[in-house]
Enzyme design. Structure first.
Site, short mmCIF file in Angstrom:
data_model
loop_
_atom_site.label_atom_id
_atom_site.label_comp_id
_atom_site.label_asym_id
_atom_site.label_seq_id
_atom_site.Cartn_x
_atom_site.Cartn_y
_atom_site.Cartn_z
N CYS A 83 76.66 85.76 30.80
CA CYS A 83 76.94 84.33 30.71
C CYS A 83 76.81 83.82 29.27
CB CYS A 83 76.05 83.57 31.70
SG CYS A 83 76.74 81.97 32.13
N HIS A 174 75.55 86.19 36.94
CA HIS A 174 74.15 86.62 36.73
C HIS A 174 73.71 87.65 37.76
CE1 HIS A 174 72.96 83.49 33.77
NE2 HIS A 174 73.93 82.81 34.35
N GLU A 176 71.23 89.50 37.58
CA GLU A 176 69.76 89.50 37.61
C GLU A 176 69.20 88.43 38.53
OE1 GLU A 176 71.62 88.19 35.36
OE2 GLU A 176 70.70 86.39 34.53
N1 GLN Z 1 76.83 76.97 29.89
C1 GLN Z 1 75.96 77.82 29.13
C2 GLN Z 1 76.47 77.94 27.68
O1 GLN Z 1 77.50 77.45 27.35
C3 GLN Z 1 75.85 79.21 29.75
C4 GLN Z 1 75.17 79.12 31.07
C5 GLN Z 1 74.48 80.38 31.49
O2 GLN Z 1 74.16 81.25 30.69
N2 GLN Z 1 74.21 80.46 32.78
O3 GLN Z 1 75.81 78.55 26.92
#
Ligand code: GLN
Length: 219
Positions: A83, A174, A176
């Site tokens: 992410c 995710h 995890e």
């Molecule tokens: N929206 C977050 C970002 O732009 C990422 C969100 C996440 O890691 N779950 O960094």
């Protein structure tokens, strides 16, 4: 022998650190929180966790870890960005300035909307497991372009949700935060580690959303 050889580091500046350490322990891999450049030495791989990419990028720069990660990458370190971690690794961050820029993908931050538009589901990623994997998306990005060096591991609708090149794995969701260990095993193997034989599709019955709280690295 250096105790760190064969370990996978988890960048420990902000975000979902302990959840990754918990999953690494479940697959029998030594996980090591990484706060300083020196702690990158001898790692087999580094996970850049989910969190907030703007915050992570500032902390990486403040602690000089951005250059250290680039150098470790040049020396062969395998990387997995989940992410926000994937956002930091992308060569193109649509409408914004890329940060580490090590992987030839374009990524669009917050592409599903706000935190309230977070969702979960499941999908089959045949290279990773033979049964559908649970997926948790939290204010997730979308990978909107991949370069020639990049392979798709999971395509959903109009976007790529997981991809890899020879040295980097990215997931916009995710693993995890689910009972699935499949992506952690996949990354450990990519790092050249032997992981215990297991059914990659099986969900860990002992996992709960609070399992990570038993870790006490933070003081
Ligand atoms: N929206 C977050 C970002 O732009 C990422 C969100 C996440 O890691 N779950 O960094």
């Amino acid at each position: 022998m250096n105790a760190a050889v064969g370990a996978i580091g988890v960048l420990d500046l902000q975000g979902g650190v302990q959840e990754h350490l918990d999953h690494l322990q479940r697959i029998g891999v030594v996980g090591r929180p990484v706060k300083r450049a020196a702690e990158l030495a001898d790692l087999a791989g580094l996970i850049i966790p989910g969190g907030e990419s703007t915050c992570l990028s500032r902390l990486l720069a403040i602690f000089g870890l951005d250059d250290a990660i680039r150098q470790a990458y040049d020396n062969g370190l395998k990387l997995w960005g989940t992410c926000a971690g994937a956002i930091l690794l992308a060569r193109e961050n649509i409408g914004e300035t890329p940060f580490l820029g090590l992987m030839d993908i374009a990524i669009s931050r917050n592409a599903f909307g706000s935190q309230l538009d977070s969702f979960s589901g499941e999908a089959l990623a045949p290279a990773v497991a033979c049964q559908p994997i649970p997926l948790t998306f939290i204010r997730a990005p979308k990978i909107t372009r991949i370069g020639d060096s990049v392979r798709v591991l999971l395509q959903v609708d109009d976007y790529v949700a997981a991809a890899e090149d020879d040295q980097i794995l990215v997931t916009v969701f995710h693993p995890e935060l689910t009972p699935s260990l499949a992506f952690h095993r996949y990354f450990a193997r990519k790092c050249g580690l032997k992981v215990a034989a297991a059914d990659d599709a099986a969900l860990d019955p002992d996992w709960t959303p609070q399992s990570w709280t038993r870790f006490s690295y933070h003081v």
